[in-house]
Design a protein around this motif. Structure first.
Motif, PDB file in Angstrom:
ATOM      1  N   GLN A   1      -3.964   7.281   1.911  1.00 40.30           N
ATOM      2  CA  GLN A   1      -3.583   6.150   1.061  1.00 40.30           C
ATOM      3  C   GLN A   1      -3.803   6.505  -0.401  1.00 40.30           C
ATOM      4  OE1 GLN A   1      -4.464   2.001   2.220  1.00 40.30           O
ATOM      5  NE2 GLN A   1      -5.433   1.791   0.212  1.00 40.30           N
TER       6      GLN A   1
ATOM      7  N   TYR B   1       1.252   5.553   0.399  1.00 41.50           N
ATOM      8  CA  TYR B   1       0.665   6.656   1.149  1.00 41.50           C
ATOM      9  C   TYR B   1       1.363   7.966   0.787  1.00 41.50           C
ATOM     10  CZ  TYR B   1      -1.207   2.882   4.020  1.00 41.50           C
ATOM     11  OH  TYR B   1      -1.847   1.754   4.446  1.00 41.50           O
TER      12      TYR B   1
ATOM     13  N   ALA C   1      -3.538   0.484  -3.179  1.00 39.83           N
ATOM     14  CA  ALA C   1      -3.161  -0.797  -2.556  1.00 39.83           C
ATOM     15  C   ALA C   1      -3.193  -1.854  -3.654  1.00 39.83           C
ATOM     16  CB  ALA C   1      -4.123  -1.155  -1.431  1.00 39.83           C
TER      17      ALA C   1
ATOM     18  N   ALA D   1       0.857  -1.185   0.000  1.00 42.98           N
ATOM     19  CA  ALA D   1       0.000   0.000   0.000  1.00 42.98           C
ATOM     20  C   ALA D   1       0.890   1.232   0.000  1.00 42.98           C
ATOM     21  CB  ALA D   1      -0.929   0.013   1.213  1.00 42.98           C
TER      22      ALA D   1
END
Length: 312
Positions: free
Chosen positions: A128, A117, A131, A115
């Motif tokens: 975020q 960020y 993912a 993921a």
């Protein structure tokens, strides 16, 4: 000093010293070198500056894993400068400053893959970005973002475009695949039939063969001229295991500097480093100023900082 990373600023160049995390400035007019930040970050190995050089992400290697501090460089002529910031979550990697002011992007491994960020240093908030179900990947940040699997000659690599949280297959697979991002698309280098093959692909899908391979650590796009890039290039890649042997440090290249027209695939030589400097230079980091007239790079052989003036 061994250099962990560098960037141009208004009147010179800033760099981070390996091992200490101290930041220095070299005035390109006078040659004077000054200490910008005396904040010590032990075991510093890598550093990345923001576009305006006011912020920096400094990574240190610890036995428990890498740690990255991201902060603002505060200058103070009386008490001395320092770096003020935060520590990214443990395991943060693929760290780069984002297009938005004061944001830094990073990737974390999750139970289901990875993921990414974006952390805003001013608001102290994290959001975020995407993912994906892959863990061992490198990220080419931008809009859209790309990822490619960790390169090795012993298995096929793949390049994907990120669309939301979906992976969009971008180019044909190949062993040792590495990729480089430029203004209009992405360039990939892979081994095909025992030979290195490099192809540029625009966002609209147009493909153009390139004269030389693009190793991402050796190339930087010209911010002042779309679809052009400066690259450290060696012609000695014939018998090694690509790219494993170079990443492992089993071999060193003797690079020359080339200017790549990615749209046409043409390449123009700018400097034979060994002939001009008398030293073997193996480019491991490279950057340019906002005008694309000055280039800095780090020599993998001794981590020394060099600069090239394209206007001479």
């Amino acid at each position: 000093r061994a250099v962990a990373g560098a960037a141009f600023d208004l009147d010179g160049i800033r760099y981070v010293e390996q091992g200490t995390g101290h930041i220095y400035h070299i005035n390109l007019s006078t040659g004077e070198e000054t200490l910008v930040s005396g904040t010590t970050i032990p075991h510093t190995t890598q550093a990345t500056f923001s576009q305006d050089s006011s912020m920096v992400a400094i990574t240190s290697r610890e036995s428990s894993g890498n740690t990255t501090v991201v902060g603002t460089i505060v200058t103070n002529e009386v008490t001395g400068g320092f770096t003020e910031g935060i520590t990214l979550p443990a395991g943060a990697r693929e760290i780069a400053f984002g297009d938005a002011t004061g944001t830094v992007n990073y990737l974390l491994t999750t139970n289901s893959g990875s993921a990414s960020y974006a952390y805003n240093l001013n608001k102290k908030t994290s959001a975020q970005l995407f993912a994906i179900p892959l863990r061992d990947v490198h990220v080419l940040w931008g809009s859209p973002a790309y990822v490619y699997t960790t390169p090795t000659a012993f298995q096929n690599g793949y390049l994907y475009k990120i669309s939301g949280n979906e992976l969009v297959y971008t180019t044909g697979s190949g062993s040792g695949l590495v990729a480089f991002r430029y203004s209009d698309g992405v360039v990939s280098t892979k081994t095909d039939g025992g030979k290195l093959v490099t192809t540029a692909q625009t966002y609209s899908g147009i493909e153009t063969p390139q004269a030389f391979s693009f190793i991402p650590e050796k190339c930087v796009a010209n911010p002042n001229q779309n679809s052009f890039a400066f690259c450290g290039v060696s012609n000695s890649r014939n018998t090694e295991v690509f790219p494993d042997d170079w990443y492992k440090g089993k071999l060193s290249y003797s690079d020359a500097l080339w200017y790549m027209d990615i749209t046409t695939g043409a390449a123009t030589p700018l400097s034979d480093f060994k002939t001009e400097s008398g030293r073997e230079i193996d480019v491991i980091q490279i950057g340019t100023n906002t005008e694309g007239t000055f280039i800095w790079f780090v020599n993998k052989n001794d981590n020394a900082l060099w600069m090239f003036d394209t206007t001479l």
